[in-house]
Design an enzyme around this catalytic site. Structure first.
Site, short mmCIF file in Angstrom:
data_model
loop_
_atom_site.label_atom_id
_atom_site.label_comp_id
_atom_site.label_asym_id
_atom_site.label_seq_id
_atom_site.Cartn_x
_atom_site.Cartn_y
_atom_site.Cartn_z
N HIS A 96 37.17 53.67 24.30
CA HIS A 96 36.93 53.92 22.87
C HIS A 96 35.99 55.12 22.73
O HIS A 96 35.02 55.25 23.47
CB HIS A 96 36.28 52.68 22.25
CG HIS A 96 36.23 52.72 20.76
ND1 HIS A 96 37.25 52.24 19.97
CD2 HIS A 96 35.28 53.19 19.91
CE1 HIS A 96 36.93 52.40 18.70
NE2 HIS A 96 35.75 52.97 18.63
N ASP A 141 39.65 49.77 25.85
CA ASP A 141 39.04 49.67 24.53
C ASP A 141 39.17 48.25 24.00
O ASP A 141 40.29 47.71 23.98
CB ASP A 141 39.74 50.66 23.59
CG ASP A 141 39.13 50.70 22.20
OD1 ASP A 141 38.21 49.92 21.90
OD2 ASP A 141 39.60 51.54 21.39
N SER A 200 39.08 54.67 14.84
CA SER A 200 38.31 53.43 14.74
C SER A 200 38.19 52.97 13.28
O SER A 200 39.21 52.71 12.64
CB SER A 200 36.95 53.63 15.41
OG SER A 200 36.31 52.39 15.62
#
Length: 363
Positions: free
Chosen positions: A335, A305, A212
């Protein structure tokens, strides 16, 4: 961990151990979006969060939100076995070095108070050849996360891949907005290059990675390494942030009900990017002029995600620029699955595959 947290963890572990057909009965009808089916164990985790009315970190003031993120990790990550862990300072930043059991420093596992770095430096005869190393940056929207929030993931990656993992705790927004984290990431890589011998690391088998927001910082390191001619052999980019504008179909499709929310992403942008152009290539590598010599990359995305499309678009850009790239989408995952290493067959299998790819890339 509070008593209630312990009860939650026991319940989650039991639920994840159920046969898939029983999990399906508890989770409800399959969730199908964009031609993908949400993994049943992931759907059950999300269902349990809904039943328990668990709020996302973004619904709390940021200090409390950081505790929520840490609690989530402790719930789903457990404490995977690892050869040795050592605390150190990297470019003035707190850091943690994970050495897998098969590494030259495995004996340090019996001395948890000892520094891995000191152990290797004092006994170089144990180190007939240097080991590969992954410089890792955690996710959390540039405002959450630390060494503890990603401790299970780093333990799992190191032990399963046989690669040392060096996690660095960069400065967070809103206290330290952009470019603090960016600057910290570049400084950490330069420090690793300069101190590779002390770490017992092979400077020619250095990788950078993150999930991320951490994936965004890993991209920044790879770009700067190519520009400056610094050693870097591999990029491990796990659902990376690549475009702060986030004008994608996946951002629209999965911005609610799948853990990472639109509200979270907006708060992250407000906290980190404040006062800067979101198209700044240091913030959004989607807009960078890719330099020659970028390290080969393994790019991971999750089907459900919001960041899926921007991560895959960046992978395609690198491939079009001649960078060796392998793109892997795990269509049934969400995610944050990197931190689900102790609860859930689907996420654990995906993480094992990622570790195997890291091992192969640095062999």
């Amino acid at each position: 961990m509070t008593l209630w947290n312990r009860v939650e963890r026991i319940g989650l572990v039991l639920a994840m151990a159920l046969p898939p057909r029983v999990q399906r009965l508890l989770a409800g009808r399959p969730v199908v979006r964009d031609g993908q089916t949400l993994a049943v164990d992931v759907q059950l985790v999300l269902r349990l969060r809904q039943v328990l009315r668990k709020r996302g970190a973004e619904t709390f003031p940021i200090p409390e939100g950081r505790e929520v993120i840490l609690a989530d990790t402790r719930l789903t990550g457990g404490r995977p076995a690892i050869g040795a862990v050592g605390e150190l300072t990297v470019a003035g930043l707190p850091a943690r070095l994970y050495a897998p059991s098969a590494s030259v420093v495995e004996e340090v596992a019996q001395q948890p108070s000892a520094s891995v770095v000191e152990e290797v430096a004092q006994q170089p005869s144990r180190n007939p050849r240097s080991a590969p190393l992954l410089l890792f940056f955690h996710g959390g929207g540039f405002m959450y996360g630390d060494l503890e929030s990603h401790d299970p993931a780093c333990r799992f990656l190191a032990e399963r891949s046989g690669v040392m993992v060096l996690a660095v705790d960069y400065r967070l927004a809103p206290e330290q907005p952009f470019p603090a984290a960016y600057d910290d990431a570049l400084a950490a890589h330069r420090w690793v290059v300069d101190h590779a011998d002390e770490l017992g690391a092979d400077v020619h088998r250095l990788a950078v990675g993150g999930d991320s927001a951490g994936g965004n910082l890993a991209i920044a390191v790879a770009i700067e390494a190519a520009r400056a001619g610094l050693p870097l052999a591999h990029q491990l980019l796990i659902y990376p942030v690549t475009d702060a504008l986030r004008e994608t179909a996946s951002a629209e499709m999965f911005g609610r009900d799948f853990y990472l929310t639109t509200d979270f992403m907006e708060l992250a942008a407000e906290s980190y990017v404040v006062g800067h152009d979101p198209r700044d290539p240091r913030v959004s590598p989607a807009y960078v002029d890719l330099p020659d010599g970028l390290a080969p990359a393994y790019v991971v995305t999750a089907g459900f995600d919001p960041l899926r499309d921007e991560g895959e678009a960046y992978a395609r850009r690198m491939a079009e620029a001649g960078v060796p790239v392998e793109l892997r989408r795990f269509p049934g995952l969400i995610h944050g699955f990197l931190c689900i290493v102790d609860a859930g067959r689907s996420s654990r299998a995906a993480n094992a595959e990622i570790a195997a790819k890291l091992k192969a890339a640095l062999a």
